[in-house]
Design an enzyme around this catalytic site. Structure first.
Site, mmCIF file in Angstrom:
data_model
loop_
_atom_site.group_PDB
_atom_site.id
_atom_site.type_symbol
_atom_site.label_atom_id
_atom_site.label_comp_id
_atom_site.label_asym_id
_atom_site.label_seq_id
_atom_site.Cartn_x
_atom_site.Cartn_y
_atom_site.Cartn_z
ATOM 1 N N ALA A 189 40.577 39.090 37.633
ATOM 2 C CA ALA A 189 41.512 40.101 38.145
ATOM 3 C C ALA A 189 42.530 39.603 39.158
ATOM 4 C CB ALA A 189 40.714 41.244 38.763
ATOM 5 N N PRO A 216 45.476 37.716 41.267
ATOM 6 C CA PRO A 216 45.653 38.460 42.517
ATOM 7 C C PRO A 216 45.857 39.965 42.344
ATOM 8 C CG PRO A 216 47.701 37.395 41.940
ATOM 9 C CD PRO A 216 46.707 36.991 40.893
ATOM 10 N N CYS A 254 49.026 33.719 29.295
ATOM 11 C CA CYS A 254 50.467 33.458 29.405
ATOM 12 C C CYS A 254 50.733 32.046 28.907
ATOM 13 C CB CYS A 254 50.952 33.686 30.839
ATOM 14 S SG CYS A 254 50.018 32.771 32.061
#
Ligand SMILES: C[S@@+](CC[C@H](N)C(=O)[O-])C[C@H]1O[C@@H](n2cnc3c(N)ncnc32)[C@H](O)[C@@H]1O
Length: 498
Positions: A134, A136, A254
């Site tokens: 989770a 930042p 990503c």
């Protein structure tokens, strides 16, 4: 100054460096995506900053007005219209965290593509949700708001210092439906119970963030991706176990590497043997206006099942963003279900209930206990959680909700997070700092001398400081007339006025 001028020249990668570092993906062009040159050109350009407005605190249009007053151009992202808050694109290298509206929790900076998971998870109030990786916490905060800042969201991470950053973001944004846990997500205890939605925003090689982190260009490659993949598989495998039958898991990265994306998803689907299926994220469910591509189904000799095309890839040149990958998986309704978890009992002793009543009375706030559940986790003070929040007993929670009242000081003190959460409703001991100079001096912890008119509503002692109706934090009004800022030093990345 142009964005390119702000970026040190040596920090941006040349087209040639990028094309070399990413050459193994060239064979995907013409197959699942077009325009190799456009792809490399996009990665060589700096990325626009993106912020979203806090839906409970400010309208998107009002945030645009605040930005306009500072001369900052802002444009909404049309394909994020369904996400919590309004996503606004700002100039590249714009440092949102240094501005007063950020300190006041009116907005959060998060890359546009990183806002897709909260949009595609199919969230609704009442669901029990786990964010397995989770910190930042940008996605945690969006999920929390999509759940109406109520119910139960567990935010887990492996890195304690990153959990501290996550908690700081949740506090600034007034999030009260999150308990944080510190655990290896791959070994997350089954006793935490079944979840309706699980986000696995996996640690990855981050190639899609090259526009923000050009120095990554020397660190990428298939070896790194293969190393990451075993951890990613372990995390997704655990999520499959923790998901409630009929529930959903969103796996995101990503990075461009199929080893970390479709291959991970394909391996877990095969292991689950029909108990998980991929939902078509790349077709029916994708947000209107977003140009996305399908998942890869052939990679370096491996042919994946056709359903892997349901994964969604966002290529940087398609929407002028970073790169992103999403797979949405649904667990079969007839799969076995974990037992419901036992939740921790939250207690409030009579003396602490009196403290809550006293702070509400002091600032003229509506009764706290009708909106939140106050409880004590440490000797330092009291926390608030949503009334229907149920933190599990395992794994042990780091924090449950928002630390709002520091009681181990004389006198006790509302925290800045508490002031941002509750201060709009205060009717006593409120001091308005309406000029930008006063506001910024308060955030820089300077001593101010308010006018008699500004002090009219306040006795000496602690006061709630607001700017144009938005709470900024607390201060001490001395008998001398000086106003001493209690804005926290550690939040002073928000130095204001920059
Ligand atoms: C891509 S980042 C998450 C970003 C986050 N979802 C957000 O939106 O702000 C991946 C995170 O996974 C964490 N992580 C790495 N290995 C982990 C593990 N085995 N269990 C839990 N978290 C892990 C890292 O510390 C890192 O914070």
């Amino acid at each position: 100054m142009t964005a390119d001028a702000r970026q040190p020249p040596e920090a941006r990668s040349s087209r040639a460096q990028l094309a070399l570092a990413l050459r193994r993906y060239r064979l995907l062009f013409g197959e699942v995506v077009e325009d190799w040159n456009g792809f490399i050109d996009a990665l060589a350009r700096p990325l626009a900053t993106c912020v979203w407005s806090h839906p409970g605190r400010v309208e998107g249009a009002a945030l645009m007005d605040l930005l306009g007053e500072q001369g900052v151009p802002a444009a909404p992202v049309p394909w994020l219209a369904g996400a919590p808050g309004t996503a606004l694109l700002l100039p590249p290298a714009f440092k949102a965290g240094q501005h007063w509206w950020y300190c006041a929790g009116l907005a959060h900076a998060q890359e546009a593509v990183s806002q897709l998971p909260a949009l595609l998870l199919g969230l609704a109030p009442g669901q029990r949700v786990l964010d397995l990786c989770a910190a930042p916490g940008g996605k945690t905060a969006q999920i929390a708001l999509a759940l109406g800042n109520g119910g139960t969201l567990l935010a887990n991470d492996f890195a304690p210092e990153r959990i501290a950053a996550l908690q700081g973001n949740l506090d600034r944004l007034g999030i009260v439906n999150v308990s944080t846990t510190w655990a290896d997500g791959a070994n997350y205890p089954a006793a935490a119970g079944p979840f309706d939605r699980i986000l696995v925003d996996a640690p990855c090689s981050s190639e899609g963030t090259l526009r923000r982190n050009p120095r990554l260009v020397g660190k990428m490659g298939p070896e790194r991706s293969r190393r990451m993949a075993s951890r990613q598989r372990a995390l997704l495998r655990k999520a499959a176990r923790l998901c409630r039958p009929g529930g959903r898991i969103l796996y995101s990265t990503c990075t461009f590497a199929p080893e970390e994306n479709e291959l991970v998803v394909a391996d877990i689907l095969a292991e689950q043997d029909g108990r998980l299926r991929l939902l078509p994220a790349s077709r029916s469910a994708q947000p209107p206006g977003l140009a996305s591509g399908p998942g890869v189904i052939r990679w370096q000799g491996r042919v994946l099942p056709d359903e892997l095309a349901h994964c969604l890839r966002v290529w940087p040149h398609a929407n002028d963003t970073g790169g992103f990958f999403v797979a949405v998986l649904e667990k079969a309704a007839d799969a076995p279900c974990l037992p419901e978890p036992k939740s921790v009992a939250l207690t409030l002793e009579a003396s602490d209930a009196d403290r809550c009543a006293a702070v509400a009375q002091y600032y003229g706030l509506p009764e706290i206990g009708t909106r939140f559940r106050a409880h004590r986790q440490t000797r330092r003070g009291l926390h608030l959680v949503a009334l229907d929040h149920a933190a599990p007993g395992a794994p042990p929670t780091q924090a449950r909700g928002l630390f709002f009242h520091r009681t181990n000081l004389r006198p006790a003190k509302l925290t800045t997070a508490g002031a941002l959460l509750l201060g709009a409703g205060a009717s006593r001991q409120v001091l308005d700092l309406d000029t930008p100079g006063e506001r910024d001096a308060y955030l820089r912890r300077e001593i101010l001398v308010p006018t008699a008119a500004q002090r009219a509503n306040c006795r000496p002692g602690q006061v709630m400081v607001r700017h144009r109706g938005w709470p900024l934090g607390v201060a001490v009004l001395h008998r001398s007339g000086d106003l001493e800022s209690l804005f926290p030093r550690k939040w002073s990345g928000c130095t204001a006025g920059v």
